[in-house]
Design a protein around this motif. Structure first.
Motif, PDB file in Angstrom:
ATOM      1  N   SER A  69      72.373   7.841 -19.475  1.00  0.00           N
ATOM      2  CA  SER A  69      72.346   9.131 -18.808  1.00  0.00           C
ATOM      3  C   SER A  69      72.064  10.240 -19.813  1.00  0.00           C
ATOM      4  O   SER A  69      72.127  10.052 -21.033  1.00  0.00           O
ATOM      5  N   SER A  70      71.752  11.425 -19.293  1.00  0.00           N
ATOM      6  CA  SER A  70      71.458  12.558 -20.166  1.00  0.00           C
ATOM      7  C   SER A  70      72.685  12.991 -20.942  1.00  0.00           C
ATOM      8  O   SER A  70      72.587  13.401 -22.104  1.00  0.00           O
ATOM      9  N   ASN A  73      73.219  10.496 -23.704  1.00  0.00           N
ATOM     10  CA  ASN A  73      72.156  10.679 -24.689  1.00  0.00           C
ATOM     11  C   ASN A  73      72.441  11.860 -25.604  1.00  0.00           C
ATOM     12  O   ASN A  73      72.155  11.817 -26.809  1.00  0.00           O
ATOM     13  N   SER A  74      73.020  12.932 -25.060  1.00  0.00           N
ATOM     14  CA  SER A  74      73.384  14.076 -25.899  1.00  0.00           C
ATOM     15  C   SER A  74      74.486  13.707 -26.882  1.00  0.00           C
ATOM     16  O   SER A  74      74.499  14.191 -28.026  1.00  0.00           O
ATOM     17  N   ARG A 219      71.040  19.690 -21.028  1.00  0.00           N
ATOM     18  CA  ARG A 219      71.104  18.224 -21.069  1.00  0.00           C
ATOM     19  C   ARG A 219      69.977  17.616 -20.231  1.00  0.00           C
ATOM     20  O   ARG A 219      69.394  16.594 -20.616  1.00  0.00           O
ATOM     21  N   PHE A 220      69.690  18.242 -19.092  1.00  0.00           N
ATOM     22  CA  PHE A 220      68.640  17.718 -18.221  1.00  0.00           C
ATOM     23  C   PHE A 220      67.298  17.724 -18.930  1.00  0.00           C
ATOM     24  O   PHE A 220      66.558  16.727 -18.900  1.00  0.00           O
ATOM     25  N   GLN A 222      66.738  17.906 -22.191  1.00  0.00           N
ATOM     26  CA  GLN A 222      66.770  16.956 -23.303  1.00  0.00           C
ATOM     27  C   GLN A 222      66.480  15.544 -22.805  1.00  0.00           C
ATOM     28  O   GLN A 222      65.722  14.786 -23.436  1.00  0.00           O
ATOM     29  N   TYR A 223      67.082  15.192 -21.681  1.00  0.00           N
ATOM     30  CA  TYR A 223      66.847  13.872 -21.102  1.00  0.00           C
ATOM     31  C   TYR A 223      65.400  13.727 -20.649  1.00  0.00           C
ATOM     32  O   TYR A 223      64.770  12.668 -20.844  1.00  0.00           O
ATOM     33  N   LYS A 224      64.818  14.770 -20.043  1.00  0.00           N
ATOM     34  CA  LYS A 224      63.439  14.712 -19.601  1.00  0.00           C
ATOM     35  C   LYS A 224      62.489  14.594 -20.783  1.00  0.00           C
ATOM     36  O   LYS A 224      61.509  13.836 -20.719  1.00  0.00           O
ATOM     37  N   HIS A 226      63.182  13.202 -23.598  1.00  0.00           N
ATOM     38  CA  HIS A 226      63.335  11.836 -24.106  1.00  0.00           C
ATOM     39  C   HIS A 226      62.568  10.842 -23.242  1.00  0.00           C
ATOM     40  O   HIS A 226      61.841   9.975 -23.762  1.00  0.00           O
TER      41      HIS A 226
END
Length: 312
Positions: A69-70, A73-74, A219-220, A222-224, A226
């Motif tokens: 998850s985001s 991942n953070s 976070r969203f 950052q996840y996108k 990645h």
């Protein structure tokens, strides 16, 4: 009354707001649900009616593509950056101390050559760099992972970001850092961590409020980033694989053509070749048997002719 006066002085059209004051009272930095980021988050989110435990379970769940998850991942990124900065700091400090100590201790040492002196100096510097990097790297990685992990877990459980999770993360992390010093050390470390965590949380929330973003959006994205990076890598690998032909496929294309490249057609072609080989070997075997039978018949005829000639 005070609010009205401030509004008159700050808003466009007031008395002294014409470029003199950098801040104005407006709603440009308010986070609304009609922004592109929030709409993307709502489209990809499974819903906003989960309980705290359900959100935590989703946080520690791996999706069907093997991605975390985001939020998790953070935490990974914070731990990695903490280890990287700690390793660099500890390595540089310890290597400098080792360099100065080597020069002080070996001022009167007679080396066989300058190469030997440089080699021993390099060995000492490298060894102490590794020791310092490991000593500071794992400590700072544990500290940052604990701080960001606790802050993220509390935020996910509550379903929103505020100053409370920063205070809790700073206090718990500071107490854990001073665990070896007993209860008094843990209490003092917790208070210091509480203050520093509150300061860091206040600065983070202030910056995010000034820029009109939230921690969930950070976070969203950052996840996108990645996931987009992984998708770009997969696409480039696919293009490279398509551009480079395998020797086996090249040989097959040269021999059988590029049509019907599925596995069933290849297996059928292999079976056809195998049957042709078996048929050819069977025909050779039959020819050998016929030749043997003809030779036997000729031998019998020759023997019979010889026997008739002997009777005469």
């Amino acid at each position: 009354m005070l609010r009205r006066t401030v509004y008159r002085f700050c808003v466009p059209g007031g008395f002294v707001s014409a470029g003199l004051l950098p801040f104005t009272l407006n709603d440009h930095d308010q986070v609304k649900i009609d922004t592109k980021t929030v709409q993307s988050m709502y489209e990809e989110a499974p819903g906003d009616k989960q309980t705290g435990m359900e959100r935590l379970q989703m946080m520690f769940t791996i999706d069907e593509f093997g991605r975390v998850s985001s939020e998790l991942n953070s935490i990974y990124q914070a731990g990695f950056l903490g280890f990287l900065f700690g390793a660099c700091y500890g390595g540089f400090v310890n290597s400098r101390v080792a360099y100065m100590n080597f020069l002080e201790r070996n001022q009167a040492t007679a080396f066989q050559s300058s190469f030997e002196a440089k080699k021993k100096l390099q060995d000492q510097v490298t060894l102490n760099f590794a020791k310092g990097a490991f000593r500071w790297g794992w400590r700072l990685a544990l500290f940052t992972t604990s701080y960001v992990g606790i802050q993220t877990v509390v935020s996910v459980y509550r379903g929103k970001s505020s100053l409370y999770e920063y205070l809790a993360a700073g206090g718990v992390t500071g107490a854990m850092y001073k665990f070896s010093m007993g209860l008094r050390g843990m209490a003092s470390g917790g208070l210091v961590g509480l203050a520093l965590g509150g300061l860091a949380g206040g600065l983070s929330l202030g910056i995010m409020r000034a820029t009109g973003t939230t921690m969930e959006e950070v976070r969203f994205w950052q996840y996108k980033w990645h996931t987009n990076r992984e998708q770009a890598i997969r696409d480039s690998m696919k293009k490279q694989t398509d551009a480079e032909e395998e020797p086996l496929l090249t040989h097959h294309h040269n021999k059988f053509g590029t049509a019907n490249l599925d596995l069933d057609a290849i297996e059928a072609e292999k079976r056809k070749i195998q049957l042709a080989v078996e048929r050819e070997s069977l025909m050779k075997k039959l020819e050998q048997e016929e030749q043997a039978e003809a030779a036997a018949a000729a031998a019998e005829a020759a023997a019979a002719a010889a026997a008739a000639a002997a009777k005469k």
